[in-house]
Design a protein around this motif. Structure first.
Motif, PDB file in Angstrom:
ATOM      1  N   SER A 135       0.833  -1.208   0.000  1.00 39.47           N
ATOM      2  CA  SER A 135       0.000   0.000   0.000  1.00 39.47           C
ATOM      3  C   SER A 135       0.864   1.253   0.000  1.00 39.47           C
ATOM      4  O   SER A 135       0.646   2.177  -0.779  1.00 39.47           O
ATOM      5  N   VAL A 136       1.855   1.268   0.882  1.00 38.08           N
ATOM      6  CA  VAL A 136       2.753   2.419   0.968  1.00 38.08           C
ATOM      7  C   VAL A 136       3.493   2.584  -0.358  1.00 38.08           C
ATOM      8  O   VAL A 136       3.596   3.700  -0.897  1.00 38.08           O
ATOM      9  N   SER A 137       3.991   1.492  -0.895  1.00 36.53           N
ATOM     10  CA  SER A 137       4.727   1.536  -2.156  1.00 36.53           C
ATOM     11  C   SER A 137       3.858   2.068  -3.296  1.00 36.53           C
ATOM     12  O   SER A 137       4.273   2.955  -4.052  1.00 36.53           O
ATOM     13  N   GLU A 138       2.644   1.544  -3.411  1.00 37.39           N
ATOM     14  CA  GLU A 138       1.768   1.972  -4.501  1.00 37.39           C
ATOM     15  C   GLU A 138       1.366   3.437  -4.349  1.00 37.39           C
ATOM     16  O   GLU A 138       1.409   4.206  -5.313  1.00 37.39           O
ATOM     17  N   LEU A 139       0.985   3.842  -3.150  1.00 33.72           N
ATOM     18  CA  LEU A 139       0.565   5.230  -2.950  1.00 33.72           C
ATOM     19  C   LEU A 139       1.737   6.191  -3.144  1.00 33.72           C
ATOM     20  O   LEU A 139       1.573   7.269  -3.735  1.00 33.72           O
ATOM     21  N   ALA A 140       2.930   5.819  -2.693  1.00 31.85           N
ATOM     22  CA  ALA A 140       4.116   6.671  -2.887  1.00 31.85           C
ATOM     23  C   ALA A 140       4.460   6.776  -4.375  1.00 31.85           C
ATOM     24  O   ALA A 140       4.812   7.862  -4.860  1.00 31.85           O
ATOM     25  N   SER A 141       4.350   5.657  -5.095  1.00 29.98           N
ATOM     26  CA  SER A 141       4.614   5.685  -6.540  1.00 29.98           C
ATOM     27  C   SER A 141       3.608   6.587  -7.253  1.00 29.98           C
ATOM     28  O   SER A 141       3.968   7.340  -8.158  1.00 29.98           O
ATOM     29  N   ARG A 142       2.353   6.496  -6.857  1.00 25.20           N
ATOM     30  CA  ARG A 142       1.322   7.351  -7.453  1.00 25.20           C
ATOM     31  C   ARG A 142       1.639   8.829  -7.211  1.00 25.20           C
ATOM     32  O   ARG A 142       1.482   9.661  -8.106  1.00 25.20           O
ATOM     33  N   LEU A 143       2.078   9.137  -6.002  1.00 24.88           N
ATOM     34  CA  LEU A 143       2.423  10.519  -5.676  1.00 24.88           C
ATOM     35  C   LEU A 143       3.625  10.974  -6.506  1.00 24.88           C
ATOM     36  O   LEU A 143       3.607  12.051  -7.116  1.00 24.88           O
ATOM     37  N   ARG A 144       4.650  10.143  -6.556  1.00 25.56           N
ATOM     38  CA  ARG A 144       5.860  10.465  -7.333  1.00 25.56           C
ATOM     39  C   ARG A 144       5.532  10.675  -8.815  1.00 25.56           C
ATOM     40  O   ARG A 144       6.011  11.608  -9.452  1.00 25.56           O
ATOM     41  N   ASP A 145       4.684   9.794  -9.348  1.00 18.36           N
ATOM     42  CA  ASP A 145       4.360   9.825 -10.778  1.00 18.36           C
ATOM     43  C   ASP A 145       3.185  10.744 -11.102  1.00 18.36           C
ATOM     44  O   ASP A 145       2.758  10.802 -12.258  1.00 18.36           O
ATOM     45  N   ARG A 146       2.658  11.416 -10.081  1.00 21.30           N
ATOM     46  CA  ARG A 146       1.522  12.321 -10.224  1.00 21.30           C
ATOM     47  C   ARG A 146       0.294  11.608 -10.798  1.00 21.30           C
ATOM     48  O   ARG A 146      -0.483  12.178 -11.544  1.00 21.30           O
ATOM     49  N   ALA A 147       0.132  10.354 -10.446  1.00 19.46           N
ATOM     50  CA  ALA A 147      -1.035   9.555 -10.852  1.00 19.46           C
ATOM     51  C   ALA A 147      -2.037   9.596  -9.701  1.00 19.46           C
ATOM     52  O   ALA A 147      -2.278   8.603  -9.019  1.00 19.46           O
ATOM     53  N   PHE A 148      -2.563  10.791  -9.478  1.00 21.26           N
ATOM     54  CA  PHE A 148      -3.420  11.017  -8.326  1.00 21.26           C
ATOM     55  C   PHE A 148      -4.782  10.340  -8.473  1.00 21.26           C
ATOM     56  O   PHE A 148      -5.255  10.122  -9.586  1.00 21.26           O
ATOM     57  N   TYR A 149      -5.377  10.068  -7.345  1.00 26.00           N
ATOM     58  CA  TYR A 149      -6.762   9.609  -7.338  1.00 26.00           C
ATOM     59  C   TYR A 149      -7.630  10.789  -7.789  1.00 26.00           C
ATOM     60  O   TYR A 149      -7.294  11.943  -7.531  1.00 26.00           O
ATOM     61  N   LYS A 150      -8.721  10.496  -8.458  1.00 25.01           N
ATOM     62  CA  LYS A 150      -9.635  11.530  -8.934  1.00 25.01           C
ATOM     63  C   LYS A 150     -10.807  11.648  -7.972  1.00 25.01           C
ATOM     64  O   LYS A 150     -11.355  10.646  -7.509  1.00 25.01           O
ATOM     65  N   ALA A 151     -11.211  12.885  -7.682  1.00 30.26           N
ATOM     66  CA  ALA A 151     -12.265  13.139  -6.707  1.00 30.26           C
ATOM     67  C   ALA A 151     -13.651  13.083  -7.335  1.00 30.26           C
ATOM     68  O   ALA A 151     -13.853  13.548  -8.455  1.00 30.26           O
ATOM     69  N   ILE A 152     -14.573  12.524  -6.584  1.00 30.36           N
ATOM     70  CA  ILE A 152     -15.996  12.581  -6.908  1.00 30.36           C
ATOM     71  C   ILE A 152     -16.644  13.238  -5.698  1.00 30.36           C
ATOM     72  O   ILE A 152     -16.653  12.675  -4.602  1.00 30.36           O
ATOM     73  N   ASP A 153     -17.165  14.437  -5.886  1.00 25.51           N
ATOM     74  CA  ASP A 153     -17.768  15.182  -4.786  1.00 25.51           C
ATOM     75  C   ASP A 153     -19.218  14.729  -4.637  1.00 25.51           C
ATOM     76  O   ASP A 153     -20.135  15.289  -5.232  1.00 25.51           O
ATOM     77  N   VAL A 154     -19.419  13.705  -3.841  1.00 27.96           N
ATOM     78  CA  VAL A 154     -20.720  13.052  -3.702  1.00 27.96           C
ATOM     79  C   VAL A 154     -21.767  14.025  -3.180  1.00 27.96           C
ATOM     80  O   VAL A 154     -22.874  14.120  -3.735  1.00 27.96           O
ATOM     81  N   ARG A 155     -21.461  14.733  -2.142  1.00 25.73           N
ATOM     82  CA  ARG A 155     -22.433  15.649  -1.535  1.00 25.73           C
ATOM     83  C   ARG A 155     -22.910  16.693  -2.536  1.00 25.73           C
ATOM     84  O   ARG A 155     -24.103  16.975  -2.644  1.00 25.73           O
ATOM     85  N   GLU A 156     -21.997  17.261  -3.285  1.00 24.41           N
ATOM     86  CA  GLU A 156     -22.374  18.278  -4.280  1.00 24.41           C
ATOM     87  C   GLU A 156     -23.166  17.666  -5.429  1.00 24.41           C
ATOM     88  O   GLU A 156     -24.088  18.293  -5.951  1.00 24.41           O
TER      89      GLU A 156
END
Length: 158
Positions: free
Chosen positions: A8-29
């Protein structure tokens, strides 16, 4: 950290490094917007029922939790962000001078702005409920969109 033994740490750190961010869905809005559109299409004024929106968000959060519990893997496929922020805190609740707004009265007395202003007292807390999914995870994104649509469709009629 991208080479960490924890997947988990490895994947999330790689995503941060590679700017492969999670995309937001603003459910409430999305819910609030859909309810306004439903009311507008019926020629009615949207009723901003915060409690109904809260219930709908809670139902969606529970469905997401159940779905995630059945998913394999160490790294969560959906991240949940939920918060409630008060825009103004009375002097007694404030944790520091930056959160305090005091005004000086004609008698040279300092009082909390919230004690003197109806507008400040009427400000509603800001609430958010967002879900984050990897850009390339179509299954998670589709699941979220369907759950939101089902919840909106089952909302009481305006």
């Amino acid at each position: 950290m991208a080479e960490a033994k924890d997947r988990s740490v490895s994947e999330l750190a790689s995503r941060l490094r590679d700017r492969a961010f999670y995309k937001a869905i603003d459910v409430r809005e999305e819910i609030k917007h859909a309810l306004r559109e439903k009311a507008k299409n019926k020629g009615k004024r949207a009723d901003e029922d915060g409690k109904m929106v809260d219930r709908m968000c809670a139902n969606i959060r529970e469905r997401v939790r159940q779905w995630l519990s059945k998913q394999a893997g160490e790294t969560p496929r959906i991240l949940v962000d939920q918060d409630k922020r008060d825009p103004y805190k009375p002097l007694q609740e404030s944790k520091g001078p930056l959160n305090q707004i005091r005004i000086r009265l004609g008698s040279d007395e300092l009082v909390d702005l919230g004690d003197r202003s109806k507008v400040v007292r009427a400000i509603e807390p800001f609430q958010l409920f967002r879900l984050y999914v990897p850009k390339d995870d179509r299954e998670s994104r589709t699941f979220i969109k369907k759950v939101i649509a089902r919840e909106i469709d089952s909302a009481p009629k305006a």
